[in-house]
Motif scaffolding. Structure first.
Motif, PDB file in Angstrom:
ATOM      1  N   GLU A 133      24.456 -15.473 -75.450  1.00 28.78           N
ATOM      2  CA  GLU A 133      24.621 -16.554 -76.435  1.00 28.78           C
ATOM      3  C   GLU A 133      23.828 -17.809 -76.077  1.00 28.78           C
ATOM      4  O   GLU A 133      24.077 -18.871 -76.645  1.00 28.78           O
ATOM      5  CB  GLU A 133      26.103 -16.933 -76.533  1.00 28.78           C
ATOM      6  N   THR A 134      22.869 -17.716 -75.169  1.00 26.66           N
ATOM      7  CA  THR A 134      22.205 -18.913 -74.666  1.00 26.66           C
ATOM      8  C   THR A 134      21.574 -19.741 -75.784  1.00 26.66           C
ATOM      9  O   THR A 134      21.578 -20.975 -75.723  1.00 26.66           O
ATOM     10  CB  THR A 134      21.162 -18.528 -73.603  1.00 26.66           C
ATOM     11  N   HIS A 135      21.043 -19.110 -76.803  1.00 27.20           N
ATOM     12  CA  HIS A 135      20.479 -19.847 -77.936  1.00 27.20           C
ATOM     13  C   HIS A 135      21.432 -19.934 -79.115  1.00 27.20           C
ATOM     14  O   HIS A 135      21.464 -20.940 -79.823  1.00 27.20           O
ATOM     15  CB  HIS A 135      19.166 -19.201 -78.387  1.00 27.20           C
ATOM     16  N   THR A 136      22.218 -18.898 -79.341  1.00 25.58           N
ATOM     17  CA  THR A 136      23.065 -18.871 -80.537  1.00 25.58           C
ATOM     18  C   THR A 136      24.375 -19.627 -80.357  1.00 25.58           C
ATOM     19  O   THR A 136      25.205 -19.655 -81.268  1.00 25.58           O
ATOM     20  CB  THR A 136      23.363 -17.420 -80.953  1.00 25.58           C
ATOM     21  N   ILE A 137      24.559 -20.290 -79.215  1.00 26.33           N
ATOM     22  CA  ILE A 137      25.702 -21.183 -79.050  1.00 26.33           C
ATOM     23  C   ILE A 137      25.627 -22.309 -80.073  1.00 26.33           C
ATOM     24  O   ILE A 137      26.602 -23.039 -80.302  1.00 26.33           O
ATOM     25  CB  ILE A 137      25.748 -21.727 -77.595  1.00 26.33           C
ATOM     26  N   SER A 138      24.490 -22.450 -80.723  1.00 27.52           N
ATOM     27  CA  SER A 138      24.342 -23.406 -81.835  1.00 27.52           C
ATOM     28  C   SER A 138      25.306 -23.108 -82.977  1.00 27.52           C
ATOM     29  O   SER A 138      25.528 -23.955 -83.850  1.00 27.52           O
ATOM     30  CB  SER A 138      22.906 -23.360 -82.374  1.00 27.52           C
ATOM     31  N   THR A 139      25.908 -21.918 -83.004  1.00 23.15           N
ATOM     32  CA  THR A 139      26.760 -21.505 -84.116  1.00 23.15           C
ATOM     33  C   THR A 139      28.091 -22.252 -84.144  1.00 23.15           C
ATOM     34  O   THR A 139      28.612 -22.574 -85.212  1.00 23.15           O
ATOM     35  CB  THR A 139      27.040 -19.988 -84.032  1.00 23.15           C
ATOM     36  N   GLY A 140      28.683 -22.481 -82.980  1.00 20.10           N
ATOM     37  CA  GLY A 140      29.995 -23.102 -82.923  1.00 20.10           C
ATOM     38  C   GLY A 140      30.487 -23.178 -81.502  1.00 20.10           C
ATOM     39  O   GLY A 140      29.829 -22.666 -80.582  1.00 20.10           O
ATOM     40  N   PRO A 141      31.661 -23.791 -81.263  1.00 21.29           N
ATOM     41  CA  PRO A 141      32.159 -23.970 -79.893  1.00 21.29           C
ATOM     42  C   PRO A 141      32.334 -22.660 -79.132  1.00 21.29           C
ATOM     43  O   PRO A 141      32.241 -22.648 -77.907  1.00 21.29           O
ATOM     44  CB  PRO A 141      33.507 -24.667 -80.098  1.00 21.29           C
ATOM     45  N   GLY A 142      32.569 -21.562 -79.818  1.00 20.09           N
ATOM     46  CA  GLY A 142      32.678 -20.263 -79.160  1.00 20.09           C
ATOM     47  C   GLY A 142      31.468 -19.399 -79.394  1.00 20.09           C
ATOM     48  O   GLY A 142      31.512 -18.185 -79.121  1.00 20.09           O
TER      49      GLY A 142
ATOM     50  N   LEU B 283      32.709 -28.727 -71.911  1.00 18.48           N
ATOM     51  CA  LEU B 283      33.624 -27.873 -72.668  1.00 18.48           C
ATOM     52  C   LEU B 283      34.794 -28.658 -73.256  1.00 18.48           C
ATOM     53  O   LEU B 283      35.244 -28.374 -74.369  1.00 18.48           O
ATOM     54  CB  LEU B 283      34.147 -26.751 -71.771  1.00 18.48           C
ATOM     55  N   GLU B 284      35.288 -29.662 -72.536  1.00 12.20           N
ATOM     56  CA  GLU B 284      36.452 -30.403 -73.005  1.00 12.20           C
ATOM     57  C   GLU B 284      36.104 -31.487 -74.011  1.00 12.20           C
ATOM     58  O   GLU B 284      36.835 -31.704 -74.979  1.00 12.20           O
ATOM     59  CB  GLU B 284      37.185 -31.044 -71.818  1.00 12.20           C
ATOM     60  N   GLU B 285      34.969 -32.178 -73.783  1.00 13.39           N
ATOM     61  CA  GLU B 285      34.711 -33.401 -74.548  1.00 13.39           C
ATOM     62  C   GLU B 285      33.447 -33.378 -75.405  1.00 13.39           C
ATOM     63  O   GLU B 285      33.283 -34.249 -76.257  1.00 13.39           O
ATOM     64  CB  GLU B 285      34.626 -34.589 -73.588  1.00 13.39           C
ATOM     65  N   VAL B 286      32.567 -32.427 -75.176  1.00  9.87           N
ATOM     66  CA  VAL B 286      31.285 -32.425 -75.902  1.00  9.87           C
ATOM     67  C   VAL B 286      31.217 -31.284 -76.920  1.00  9.87           C
ATOM     68  O   VAL B 286      30.867 -31.501 -78.079  1.00  9.87           O
ATOM     69  CB  VAL B 286      30.101 -32.336 -74.912  1.00  9.87           C
TER      70      VAL B 286
ATOM     71  N   LYS C 119      34.657 -31.118 -83.957  1.00 11.84           N
ATOM     72  CA  LYS C 119      34.115 -32.287 -84.674  1.00 11.84           C
ATOM     73  C   LYS C 119      32.609 -32.389 -84.469  1.00 11.84           C
ATOM     74  O   LYS C 119      31.859 -32.645 -85.418  1.00 11.84           O
ATOM     75  CB  LYS C 119      34.804 -33.555 -84.186  1.00 11.84           C
ATOM     76  N   ALA C 120      32.155 -32.194 -83.232  1.00 12.70           N
ATOM     77  CA  ALA C 120      30.717 -32.271 -82.956  1.00 12.70           C
ATOM     78  C   ALA C 120      29.966 -31.191 -83.717  1.00 12.70           C
ATOM     79  O   ALA C 120      28.914 -31.452 -84.330  1.00 12.70           O
ATOM     80  CB  ALA C 120      30.462 -32.126 -81.455  1.00 12.70           C
ATOM     81  N   TYR C 121      30.498 -29.985 -83.710  1.00 14.98           N
ATOM     82  CA  TYR C 121      29.819 -28.889 -84.409  1.00 14.98           C
ATOM     83  C   TYR C 121      29.828 -29.085 -85.927  1.00 14.98           C
ATOM     84  O   TYR C 121      28.886 -28.681 -86.617  1.00 14.98           O
ATOM     85  CB  TYR C 121      30.438 -27.550 -84.028  1.00 14.98           C
ATOM     86  N   ALA C 122      30.870 -29.682 -86.468  1.00 11.62           N
ATOM     87  CA  ALA C 122      30.889 -29.949 -87.912  1.00 11.62           C
ATOM     88  C   ALA C 122      29.756 -30.892 -88.284  1.00 11.62           C
ATOM     89  O   ALA C 122      29.073 -30.704 -89.304  1.00 11.62           O
ATOM     90  CB  ALA C 122      32.240 -30.543 -88.312  1.00 11.62           C
ATOM     91  N   HIS C 123      29.540 -31.918 -87.461  1.00 14.43           N
ATOM     92  CA  HIS C 123      28.423 -32.847 -87.682  1.00 14.43           C
ATOM     93  C   HIS C 123      27.086 -32.121 -87.563  1.00 14.43           C
ATOM     94  O   HIS C 123      26.192 -32.281 -88.414  1.00 14.43           O
ATOM     95  CB  HIS C 123      28.509 -33.975 -86.650  1.00 14.43           C
ATOM     96  N   MET C 124      26.948 -31.299 -86.531  1.00 15.21           N
ATOM     97  CA  MET C 124      25.705 -30.569 -86.313  1.00 15.21           C
ATOM     98  C   MET C 124      25.408 -29.632 -87.476  1.00 15.21           C
ATOM     99  O   MET C 124      24.276 -29.561 -87.974  1.00 15.21           O
ATOM    100  CB  MET C 124      25.792 -29.783 -85.001  1.00 15.21           C
ATOM    101  N   ASP C 125      26.432 -28.908 -87.925  1.00 16.34           N
ATOM    102  CA  ASP C 125      26.237 -27.952 -89.009  1.00 16.34           C
ATOM    103  C   ASP C 125      25.878 -28.654 -90.316  1.00 16.34           C
ATOM    104  O   ASP C 125      25.008 -28.192 -91.062  1.00 16.34           O
ATOM    105  CB  ASP C 125      27.508 -27.122 -89.195  1.00 16.34           C
ATOM    106  N   ARG C 126      26.532 -29.774 -90.569  1.00 15.44           N
ATOM    107  CA  ARG C 126      26.255 -30.518 -91.804  1.00 15.44           C
ATOM    108  C   ARG C 126      24.795 -30.972 -91.858  1.00 15.44           C
ATOM    109  O   ARG C 126      24.109 -30.804 -92.880  1.00 15.44           O
ATOM    110  CB  ARG C 126      27.195 -31.719 -91.902  1.00 15.44           C
ATOM    111  N   LEU C 127      24.304 -31.548 -90.764  1.00 12.22           N
ATOM    112  CA  LEU C 127      22.919 -32.015 -90.756  1.00 12.22           C
ATOM    113  C   LEU C 127      21.929 -30.851 -90.714  1.00 12.22           C
ATOM    114  O   LEU C 127      20.814 -30.959 -91.256  1.00 12.22           O
ATOM    115  CB  LEU C 127      22.691 -32.948 -89.573  1.00 12.22           C
TER     116      LEU C 127
END
Length: 458
Positions: free
Chosen positions: A264-273, A343-346, A350-358
């Protein structure tokens, strides 16, 4: 070359590409006199003039000399600020120096950087990894290459088989066994490998991504220890899986007694998991490198309960001695601190929702530009990872991805975007959205892309 004649790429005449590249190279040099003086003839003392040879692969006339990076921006030695969509080719996917990670590094720096023993941060880390990625057992390494290599050792150990299977066009770092490709339907070593003296295809089978009949045939003799794959081919022109591909991949591997390793080294862009959690994949082994510690060199590899039990039984009976897994600086306290903070704070919902929206905004904007200028190109996306591809799409496998590559055109576009204040990945047309990326930066990227498209099609 994805064109009907050697003089053009991506539907653009070769002469026009060459003209754009020369104009933009001149503008790049003029804007960077300090970088030119420092780097134009290479850095003294380094082989090839750079600390790591990949730094020579940027299509700019010479590398950018970075003064500082913060959030989703880079400032060079000449004071030019760039909106950074490369983000260290995923290593800084969550932005440069995320504040929680920077605090964790400062805290740990005074406590020791490595001592080959666990620290207090390690006590929480195993639980965090399981909560994020699903598998119950983990090990820490320093790069995804190491993690993949170690996971493949486990796969071979517990299955008693020595062959692995990869998909054409895959990327798993510099793991030797994965450095193969298909040429005219035949497996060969990848051209360009330095100092390679082995036929890597002797223990590696290779089929095209999305080709389920070929996959079934390759697994049929039940001698393959492990299939190692990205959920989406990403280090070529991006290739998304066909509907049902991953479900059938899992069924076929289980039927053949073959383990499945998801990288998942590149596809971690999908979401927190990662893609694994978002799409319900069920790997036996799992690898994540680059961004897992917010930019500090680190990687993780996980095992299912079933594989961990089998490996415990194997390890109990094997000859004593070095396992070939692990390095002295792996699992150091700086990694623990940075990973726990990441893992806990970054890596939050919420962060992924912002990333996905943009990322959706960027996808739509680039597609609109391509349509406006009637370019035979397309855009592919996996979560916060977006790529424009200078060929029609979608692509279905690594062979098509290789044919879609337009190196001269892509290089010209890359330098032109830098001159308009935007940095994208040097190896392909990849762009990442981070939690620090702003809508205004996405808008500037779309506008710069439109300006370059207009020049190419004028």
């Amino acid at each position: 070359m994805n064109s009907c004649n050697a003089a053009s790429q991506g539907g653009i005449a070769g002469s026009r590409i060459a003209r754009l590249r020369e104009e933009e190279a001149q503008a790049f040099r003029a804007a960077r006199p300090k970088s030119w003086a420092a780097l134009g003839n290479g850095i003294e003392g380094f082989l090839g003039g750079v600390p790591m040879h990949w730094m020579s692969d940027w299509p700019t006339p010479f590398p950018i000399l970075v003064e500082r990076a913060r959030g989703a921006s880079i400032t060079d030695a000449d004071g030019n600020t760039l909106d950074d969509f490369c983000l260290g080719d995923t290593g800084s996917m969550f932005g440069h120096s995320p504040p929680p990670v920077a605090r964790a590094i400062r805290r740990q720096a005074g406590r020791g950087l490595t001592y080959m023993l666990p620290s207090e941060d390690a006590l929480a880390l195993g639980r965090l990894l399981e909560a994020h990625f699903g598998l119950p057992f983990w090990q820490i390494a320093t790069t995804a290459t190491d993690a993949n290599r170690f996971a493949l050792r486990v796969a071979r150990a517990v299955t008693g088989r020595d062959t692995i299977l990869v998909f054409n066009g895959c990327y798993h770092g510099s793991v030797d066994e994965t450095m193969v490709r298909l040429k005219d339907g035949k497996a060969i070593n990848r051209p360009g490998l330095a100092g390679e003296f082995r036929d890597l295809t002797a223990r590696t089978r290779i089929v095209e991504f999305n080709d389920l009949p070929a996959l079934a045939a390759a697994l049929a003799d039940r001698t393959v220890a492990c299939v190692i794959t990205e959920p989406v081919l990403t280090n070529s022109c991006m290739v998304l899986p066909d509907p049902g591909f991953h479900a059938e991949l899992r069924r076929l591997t289980r039927e053949a007694g073959t383990l499945l390793l998801i990288d998942e080294t590149h596809t971690i862009s999908t979401g927190p998991g990662g893609y694994t959690k978002a799409f319900g994949l069920e790997p036996d082994l799992f690898v994540l490198g680059k961004p897992v510690a917010g930019g500090v060199p680190a990687s993780v590899w996980g095992l299912s309960d079933h594989v961990a039990c089998r490996y415990e039984a194997y390890a109990t009976n094997k000859e004593p001695g070095y396992s070939g897994m692990g390095t002295t600086l792996s699992a150091n306290p700086l990694q623990f601190a940075a990973m726990e903070a990441t893992l806990e704070e970054v890596m939050t919902e919420k962060a992924y929702a912002h990333m996905d929206r943009l990322a959706r905004r960027l996808d739509a904007g680039l597609t609109a530009v391509i349509d406006r200028f009637r370019l035979p190109w397309h855009v592919a996306r996996v979560g916060a990872r977006v790529e424009f591809i200078c060929a029609p799409g979608p692509l279905r496998n690594g062979g098509e991805a290789e044919a879609a590559h337009a190196p001269d055109l892509e290089a010209a576009i890359h330098v032109a975007l830098v001159n308009r204040g935007v940095l994208i990945a040097p190896f392909h047309n990849m762009m990442l959205i981070s939690p620090a990326t702003k809508a205004s930066q996405v808008n500037r990227l779309i506008a710069a892309f439109a300006d370059v498209a207009a020049k190419l099609t004028a």
